[in-house]
Design an enzyme around this catalytic site. Sequence first.
Site, PDB file in Angstrom:
ATOM      1  N   GLY A   1       0.846  -1.198   0.000  1.00  0.00           N
ATOM      2  CA  GLY A   1       0.000   0.000   0.000  1.00  0.00           C
ATOM      3  C   GLY A   1       0.881   1.247   0.000  1.00  0.00           C
ATOM      4  O   GLY A   1       2.116   1.155  -0.007  1.00  0.00           O
TER       5      GLY A   1
ATOM      6  N   ALA B   1      -5.029  -2.123   5.500  1.00  0.00           N
ATOM      7  CA  ALA B   1      -6.365  -1.641   5.889  1.00  0.00           C
ATOM      8  C   ALA B   1      -7.309  -1.765   4.713  1.00  0.00           C
ATOM      9  O   ALA B   1      -6.872  -1.828   3.554  1.00  0.00           O
ATOM     10  CB  ALA B   1      -6.295  -0.181   6.335  1.00  0.00           C
TER      11      ALA B   1
ATOM     12  N   ILE C   1      -4.244 -10.563   6.851  1.00  0.00           N
ATOM     13  CA  ILE C   1      -4.392 -10.446   8.316  1.00  0.00           C
ATOM     14  C   ILE C   1      -5.760 -10.934   8.813  1.00  0.00           C
ATOM     15  O   ILE C   1      -5.946 -11.083  10.011  1.00  0.00           O
ATOM     16  CB  ILE C   1      -4.097  -9.027   8.871  1.00  0.00           C
TER      17      ILE C   1
ATOM     18  N   TYR D   1     -16.523   3.046   7.529  1.00  0.00           N
ATOM     19  CA  TYR D   1     -15.054   2.988   7.532  1.00  0.00           C
ATOM     20  C   TYR D   1     -14.517   3.595   8.830  1.00  0.00           C
ATOM     21  O   TYR D   1     -13.678   3.001   9.512  1.00  0.00           O
ATOM     22  CB  TYR D   1     -14.497   3.739   6.316  1.00  0.00           C
TER      23      TYR D   1
ATOM     24  N   THR E   1      -7.037   7.286  11.740  1.00  0.00           N
ATOM     25  CA  THR E   1      -7.467   8.261  10.743  1.00  0.00           C
ATOM     26  C   THR E   1      -8.318   9.383  11.331  1.00  0.00           C
ATOM     27  O   THR E   1      -8.954   9.204  12.382  1.00  0.00           O
ATOM     28  CB  THR E   1      -8.286   7.525   9.648  1.00  0.00           C
ATOM     29  N   ASP E   2      -8.364  10.500  10.627  1.00  0.00           N
ATOM     30  CA  ASP E   2      -9.266  11.601  10.982  1.00  0.00           C
ATOM     31  C   ASP E   2     -10.740  11.173  10.884  1.00  0.00           C
ATOM     32  O   ASP E   2     -11.605  11.810  11.470  1.00  0.00           O
ATOM     33  CB  ASP E   2      -9.017  12.803  10.060  1.00  0.00           C
TER      34      ASP E   2
ATOM     35  N   TRP F   1      -5.426  12.168   4.833  1.00  0.00           N
ATOM     36  CA  TRP F   1      -5.164  12.607   3.454  1.00  0.00           C
ATOM     37  C   TRP F   1      -3.788  12.153   2.965  1.00  0.00           C
ATOM     38  O   TRP F   1      -2.933  12.971   2.601  1.00  0.00           O
ATOM     39  CB  TRP F   1      -5.305  14.131   3.359  1.00  0.00           C
TER      40      TRP F   1
HETATM   41  P1  NDP Z   1      -3.627   1.611   0.859  1.00  0.00           P
HETATM   42  O1  NDP Z   1      -5.057   1.363   0.491  1.00  0.00           O
HETATM   43  O2  NDP Z   1      -2.707   2.252  -0.112  1.00  0.00           O
HETATM   44  O3  NDP Z   1      -2.961   0.254   1.332  1.00  0.00           O
HETATM   45  C1  NDP Z   1      -3.608  -0.668   2.145  1.00  0.00           C
HETATM   46  C2  NDP Z   1      -2.929  -1.996   1.915  1.00  0.00           C
HETATM   47  O4  NDP Z   1      -3.539  -2.944   2.776  1.00  0.00           O
HETATM   48  C3  NDP Z   1      -3.075  -2.504   0.485  1.00  0.00           C
HETATM   49  O5  NDP Z   1      -1.803  -2.881  -0.031  1.00  0.00           O
HETATM   50  C4  NDP Z   1      -3.970  -3.717   0.643  1.00  0.00           C
HETATM   51  O6  NDP Z   1      -3.686  -4.742  -0.281  1.00  0.00           O
HETATM   52  C5  NDP Z   1      -3.639  -4.152   2.054  1.00  0.00           C
HETATM   53  N1  NDP Z   1      -4.654  -5.022   2.621  1.00  0.00           N
HETATM   54  C6  NDP Z   1      -6.008  -4.883   2.550  1.00  0.00           C
HETATM   55  N2  NDP Z   1      -6.598  -5.916   3.184  1.00  0.00           N
HETATM   56  C7  NDP Z   1      -5.603  -6.700   3.685  1.00  0.00           C
HETATM   57  C8  NDP Z   1      -5.571  -7.901   4.439  1.00  0.00           C
HETATM   58  N3  NDP Z   1      -6.708  -8.535   4.783  1.00  0.00           N
HETATM   59  N4  NDP Z   1      -4.375  -8.439   4.783  1.00  0.00           N
HETATM   60  C9  NDP Z   1      -3.232  -7.814   4.410  1.00  0.00           C
HETATM   61  N5  NDP Z   1      -3.179  -6.694   3.677  1.00  0.00           N
HETATM   62  C10 NDP Z   1      -4.365  -6.129   3.327  1.00  0.00           C
HETATM   63  O7  NDP Z   1      -3.675   2.454   2.207  1.00  0.00           O
HETATM   64  P2  NDP Z   1      -2.709   3.626   2.702  1.00  0.00           P
HETATM   65  O8  NDP Z   1      -1.296   3.181   2.617  1.00  0.00           O
HETATM   66  O9  NDP Z   1      -3.131   4.875   2.046  1.00  0.00           O
HETATM   67  O10 NDP Z   1      -3.161   3.707   4.222  1.00  0.00           O
HETATM   68  C11 NDP Z   1      -2.324   3.227   5.278  1.00  0.00           C
HETATM   69  C12 NDP Z   1      -3.067   3.399   6.582  1.00  0.00           C
HETATM   70  O11 NDP Z   1      -3.386   4.774   6.768  1.00  0.00           O
HETATM   71  C13 NDP Z   1      -4.393   2.649   6.699  1.00  0.00           C
HETATM   72  O12 NDP Z   1      -4.507   2.160   8.011  1.00  0.00           O
HETATM   73  C14 NDP Z   1      -5.442   3.713   6.473  1.00  0.00           C
HETATM   74  O13 NDP Z   1      -6.655   3.402   7.129  1.00  0.00           O
HETATM   75  C15 NDP Z   1      -4.760   4.919   7.091  1.00  0.00           C
HETATM   76  N6  NDP Z   1      -5.192   6.190   6.554  1.00  0.00           N
HETATM   77  C16 NDP Z   1      -5.176   6.419   5.206  1.00  0.00           C
HETATM   78  C17 NDP Z   1      -5.578   7.630   4.695  1.00  0.00           C
HETATM   79  C18 NDP Z   1      -5.564   7.895   3.218  1.00  0.00           C
HETATM   80  O14 NDP Z   1      -5.876   9.031   2.824  1.00  0.00           O
HETATM   81  N7  NDP Z   1      -5.194   6.940   2.373  1.00  0.00           N
HETATM   82  C19 NDP Z   1      -6.029   8.721   5.584  1.00  0.00           C
HETATM   83  C20 NDP Z   1      -5.979   8.388   6.996  1.00  0.00           C
HETATM   84  C21 NDP Z   1      -5.565   7.168   7.443  1.00  0.00           C
HETATM   85  P3  NDP Z   1      -4.648  -4.966  -1.567  1.00  0.00           P
HETATM   86  O15 NDP Z   1      -4.684  -3.640  -2.260  1.00  0.00           O
HETATM   87  O16 NDP Z   1      -3.927  -6.051  -2.307  1.00  0.00           O
HETATM   88  O17 NDP Z   1      -5.966  -5.376  -0.989  1.00  0.00           O
END
Ligand code: NDP
Length: 282
Positions: free
Chosen positions: A13, A58, A36, A124, A101-102, A148
Amino acid sequence: MKDSEIFIIGANGQLGLALQKQYPGSVALDHQQLDITDQKAVNDFDWSHTKVIINAAAFTNVDGAESADGRKAAWRVNATAVGQLAKICIKHDIALVYISTDYIFDGQTAPHTEDEPLSPLSAYGASKAAGDIAACIVPKHYIIRTSWVVGEGKNFVRTMLNLAERGISPTVVADQVGRLTFANELARAIDYLLSQQADYGIYNVTNNGPLASWADIARKIFEFADYTNLTVTDTTTAEYFAGKDGIAPRPLNSDMSLDKLHSTGFSSRDWLDELKEYIIEE
Ligand code: NDP
């Protein structure tokens, strides 16, 4: 602490990729390699060499979490699985870094401090708030609350650049305010807290700089990327989503106080500086 003692979950991610750069020698598993929500796989893993789990995994599809199936999926990944990770951390004396998150707030109080009561508006947000609660039962926990996020992957900056490349002048929401958080900044702050052995607990982590709406940010993106022929028109969240089904309510104010983070000695970078660099690298 050695990189090899750090275990990154959700490694592909936006944050996961930034963490892999921060910790090249870490154990970093993507969704395919470790799901997970697969309790047995998580339990059976050899955790004996792990000192820190950073959970960057996530379910992040905010609107998708509003459907009946999406809600279950969001809760499985963002809450139930975090509870399982918390048990693993307690059992093996591992520190857990959980990213919050916010969206756990309704956006009516600002700036958000670490002790603000939870008030999620969306499915969410509720699932992430539950993850927040699960993570804090681990004695060694860092709950990192951010907003963000922009890294390698699907994000607002890329969406705007994509529109600009196609010559589109977009209409963008102007009544939600916050600050961008670059994934590199998030990884840098996590590393700082871990390496400085900061007190365990909750920390807000975003970039610093002026509070801005999505429309303000879009204008900066167009300016920095030299699309001066295009314009950004303001709209409200209500107008933007009018007539669309399954849209999650969003907090209107995502201003996160950085006072606690800065009291550790960490200095946050301005989102405008990182935005310029990000656009040059794109
Ligand atoms: P991404 O959506 O870019 O990455 C999330 C990753 O989690 C993906 O690679 C996804 O893989 C993986 N994933 C999903 N389900 C599972 C699972 N069951 N087991 C293992 N891996 C899994 O998220 P971000 O990097 O942007 O976000 C990181 C964190 O920050 C998260 O906790 C998010 O809630 C939090 N956050 C994000 C914000 C944003 O604007 N993006 C804002 C505030 C908080 P796949 O794609 O293959 O499913």
